[in-house]
Design a protein around this motif. Structure first.
Motif, PDB file in Angstrom:
ATOM      1  N   SER A  77      -4.786  -2.179  10.026  1.00  0.00           N
ATOM      2  CA  SER A  77      -5.622  -2.258   8.723  1.00  0.00           C
ATOM      3  C   SER A  77      -6.132  -0.903   8.231  1.00  0.00           C
ATOM      4  N   THR A  78      -6.171   0.280   8.688  1.00  0.00           N
ATOM      5  CA  THR A  78      -6.708   1.245   8.344  1.00  0.00           C
ATOM      6  C   THR A  78      -5.612   1.785   7.222  1.00  0.00           C
ATOM      7  N   SER A  79      -4.489   1.463   7.314  1.00  0.00           N
ATOM      8  CA  SER A  79      -3.200   1.880   6.219  1.00  0.00           C
ATOM      9  C   SER A  79      -3.283   1.003   5.127  1.00  0.00           C
ATOM     10  N   SER A  80      -4.341   0.050   4.879  1.00  0.00           N
ATOM     11  CA  SER A  80      -4.219  -0.739   3.622  1.00  0.00           C
ATOM     12  C   SER A  80      -4.561   0.071   2.421  1.00  0.00           C
ATOM     13  N   SER A  81      -4.041  -0.041   1.183  1.00  0.00           N
ATOM     14  CA  SER A  81      -4.265   0.736   0.280  1.00  0.00           C
ATOM     15  C   SER A  81      -3.840   0.126  -1.245  1.00  0.00           C
ATOM     16  N   PHE A  82      -4.727   0.634  -2.339  1.00  0.00           N
ATOM     17  CA  PHE A  82      -4.419   0.360  -3.375  1.00  0.00           C
ATOM     18  C   PHE A  82      -3.408   1.384  -4.302  1.00  0.00           C
ATOM     19  N   ALA A  83      -3.008   2.493  -3.538  1.00  0.00           N
ATOM     20  CA  ALA A  83      -2.127   3.482  -4.085  1.00  0.00           C
ATOM     21  C   ALA A  83      -0.776   3.312  -4.073  1.00  0.00           C
ATOM     22  N   ILE A  84      -0.301   2.313  -3.329  1.00  0.00           N
ATOM     23  CA  ILE A  84       1.155   2.009  -3.226  1.00  0.00           C
ATOM     24  C   ILE A  84       1.529   0.734  -4.264  1.00  0.00           C
ATOM     25  N   ASP A  85       2.704   0.736  -4.770  1.00  0.00           N
ATOM     26  CA  ASP A  85       3.220  -0.385  -5.548  1.00  0.00           C
ATOM     27  C   ASP A  85       4.107  -1.253  -4.507  1.00  0.00           C
ATOM     28  N   GLN A  86       4.600  -2.253  -5.472  1.00  0.00           N
ATOM     29  CA  GLN A  86       5.338  -3.317  -4.867  1.00  0.00           C
ATOM     30  C   GLN A  86       6.679  -2.923  -4.181  1.00  0.00           C
ATOM     31  N   LYS A  87       7.293  -2.023  -4.807  1.00  0.00           N
ATOM     32  CA  LYS A  87       8.522  -0.960  -4.670  1.00  0.00           C
ATOM     33  C   LYS A  87       8.415  -0.656  -3.279  1.00  0.00           C
ATOM     34  N   LYS A  88       7.134   0.026  -3.162  1.00  0.00           N
ATOM     35  CA  LYS A  88       6.745   0.737  -1.806  1.00  0.00           C
ATOM     36  C   LYS A  88       6.598  -0.300  -0.899  1.00  0.00           C
ATOM     37  N   ALA A  89       5.947  -1.268  -1.304  1.00  0.00           N
ATOM     38  CA  ALA A  89       5.662  -2.199  -0.081  1.00  0.00           C
ATOM     39  C   ALA A  89       6.735  -2.894   0.309  1.00  0.00           C
ATOM     40  N   ILE A  90       7.873  -3.095  -0.277  1.00  0.00           N
ATOM     41  CA  ILE A  90       9.160  -3.771   0.241  1.00  0.00           C
ATOM     42  C   ILE A  90       9.892  -2.667   1.164  1.00  0.00           C
ATOM     43  N   LYS A  91       9.866  -1.524   0.340  1.00  0.00           N
ATOM     44  CA  LYS A  91      10.391  -0.518   1.342  1.00  0.00           C
ATOM     45  C   LYS A  91       9.968  -0.045   2.603  1.00  0.00           C
ATOM     46  N   PHE A  92       8.507  -0.312   2.867  1.00  0.00           N
ATOM     47  CA  PHE A  92       7.909  -0.233   4.079  1.00  0.00           C
ATOM     48  C   PHE A  92       7.314  -1.498   4.515  1.00  0.00           C
ATOM     49  N   SER A  93       8.325  -2.736   4.640  1.00  0.00           N
ATOM     50  CA  SER A  93       7.987  -3.989   4.498  1.00  0.00           C
ATOM     51  C   SER A  93       7.411  -4.009   6.010  1.00  0.00           C
ATOM     52  N   SER A  94       7.606  -3.312   6.924  1.00  0.00           N
ATOM     53  CA  SER A  94       7.276  -3.690   8.429  1.00  0.00           C
ATOM     54  C   SER A  94       5.917  -3.207   8.456  1.00  0.00           C
ATOM     55  N   GLN A  95       5.321  -2.633   7.612  1.00  0.00           N
ATOM     56  CA  GLN A  95       3.925  -1.792   7.576  1.00  0.00           C
ATOM     57  C   GLN A  95       3.037  -3.036   6.977  1.00  0.00           C
ATOM     58  N   TYR A  96       3.368  -3.684   5.751  1.00  0.00           N
ATOM     59  CA  TYR A  96       2.490  -4.485   4.779  1.00  0.00           C
ATOM     60  C   TYR A  96       2.830  -5.676   4.807  1.00  0.00           C
ATOM     61  N   LYS A  97       1.946  -6.323   4.659  1.00  0.00           N
ATOM     62  CA  LYS A  97       1.859  -8.052   4.189  1.00  0.00           C
ATOM     63  C   LYS A  97       2.717  -8.131   2.984  1.00  0.00           C
ATOM     64  N   LYS A  98       3.360  -9.221   2.826  1.00  0.00           N
ATOM     65  CA  LYS A  98       4.284  -9.500   1.705  1.00  0.00           C
ATOM     66  C   LYS A  98       3.515  -9.531   0.469  1.00  0.00           C
ATOM     67  N   LYS A  99       2.237 -10.246   0.383  1.00  0.00           N
ATOM     68  CA  LYS A  99       1.821 -10.451  -1.146  1.00  0.00           C
ATOM     69  C   LYS A  99       0.639  -9.599  -1.013  1.00  0.00           C
ATOM     70  N   PRO A 100       0.274  -8.802  -1.998  1.00  0.00           N
ATOM     71  CA  PRO A 100      -0.905  -8.131  -2.351  1.00  0.00           C
ATOM     72  C   PRO A 100      -2.118  -9.070  -2.633  1.00  0.00           C
ATOM     73  N   LEU A 101      -3.380  -8.742  -2.432  1.00  0.00           N
ATOM     74  CA  LEU A 101      -4.502  -8.954  -3.158  1.00  0.00           C
ATOM     75  C   LEU A 101      -4.928  -8.627  -4.178  1.00  0.00           C
ATOM     76  N   LYS A 102      -5.521  -9.383  -5.058  1.00  0.00           N
ATOM     77  CA  LYS A 102      -5.904  -8.885  -6.340  1.00  0.00           C
ATOM     78  C   LYS A 102      -7.489  -8.756  -6.311  1.00  0.00           C
ATOM     79  N   LEU A 103      -8.043  -7.656  -6.150  1.00  0.00           N
ATOM     80  CA  LEU A 103      -9.149  -7.104  -5.832  1.00  0.00           C
ATOM     81  C   LEU A 103      -9.773  -6.156  -7.233  1.00  0.00           C
ATOM     82  N   ARG A 104     -11.163  -6.485  -7.306  1.00  0.00           N
ATOM     83  CA  ARG A 104     -11.617  -5.627  -8.133  1.00  0.00           C
ATOM     84  C   ARG A 104     -12.315  -4.377  -7.828  1.00  0.00           C
ATOM     85  N   VAL A 105     -11.757  -3.241  -8.463  1.00  0.00           N
ATOM     86  CA  VAL A 105     -12.245  -1.991  -8.091  1.00  0.00           C
ATOM     87  C   VAL A 105     -13.290  -1.596  -9.195  1.00  0.00           C
ATOM     88  N   TYR A 106     -14.224  -0.774  -9.099  1.00  0.00           N
ATOM     89  CA  TYR A 106     -15.263  -0.081 -10.031  1.00  0.00           C
ATOM     90  C   TYR A 106     -15.274   1.245 -10.297  1.00  0.00           C
TER      91      TYR A 106
END
Length: 203
Positions: A77-106
């Motif tokens: 959980s401590t590696s969760s991030s807004f900074a990566i994109d779909q391409k990197k999420a796929i490349k490092f799929s062993s680390q990230y869940k498949k579908k991102p959450l859509k969250l509001r940032v301020y």
């Protein structure tokens, strides 16, 4: 003086910043993180602090502007991030869940209006590659006395952030007090820590 020191811990989930204990009784501590692991940090600090009313938990996220963006949850959980994109999420799929959450940032100014928080005297940011945007937004609104920030140079999936952050702080008349280098990165594909120099003995 009699006013309490306001300490912001941005990216507070699932860990305790040891320095926070020094502000028990003299500071208000704001733990800020969109991840549900924030509850662990709050519970842990609450069990240690005597001045329990000075701890505040805010389940939210900051950026350079207010909008909804993708938040990539990691299996660690401590590696969760807004900074990566779909391409990197796929490349490092062993680390990230498949579908991102859509969250509001301020933006920082919108954040303090929404949550009615004071401006920080001390600011800590560990936002997995999102530090620059948070800092840029914060420094438009206030100038904390001290800023502790984690940045990246050679991380394989987070952007390089050290030089951008360093230049931003320098332009805002901050001086670097100390740096704690960590020469390497964790390769989630091989589940190994990769040294990028042989000159550092991590043990």
């Amino acid at each position: 003086n009699k006013k309490k020191i306001n300490v912001y811990d941005i990216g507070a989930g699932n860990r305790i910043l040891n320095e926070l204990i020094n502000f028990d009784g003299i500071g208000n501590v704001y733990l800020i993180d969109p991840n549900k692991n924030l509850q662990y940090s709050y519970n842990k600090l609450y069990s240690i602090f005597q001045d329990k009313e000075s701890i505040f938990k805010i389940s939210s996220a900051l950026s350079n502007k207010t909008e909804k963006i993708n938040y990539y949850e990691a299996h660690v959980s401590t590696s969760s991030s807004f900074a990566i994109d779909q391409k990197k999420a796929i490349k490092f799929s062993s680390q990230y869940k498949k579908k991102p959450l859509k969250l509001r940032v301020y933006s920082f100014s919108d954040f303090i209006k929404k949550y009615k928080t004071p401006k920080p005297d001390i600011l800590k940011i560990d936002a997995e590659g999102f530090e620059y945007k948070i800092l840029k937004s914060t420094l438009k609104t206030c100038k904390p006395l001290l800023v502790q920030v984690e940045t990246n140079v050679n991380n394989p999936f987070l952007n390089q952030t050290f030089f951008e952050v360093y230049e931003l702080m320098k332009r805002n008349n901050y001086k670097m007090y100390t740096i704690l280098p960590y020469y390497g990165y964790y390769d989630y594909n091989s589940n190994k820590f990769i040294n990028t120099t042989n000159d550092v003995n991590y043990k």
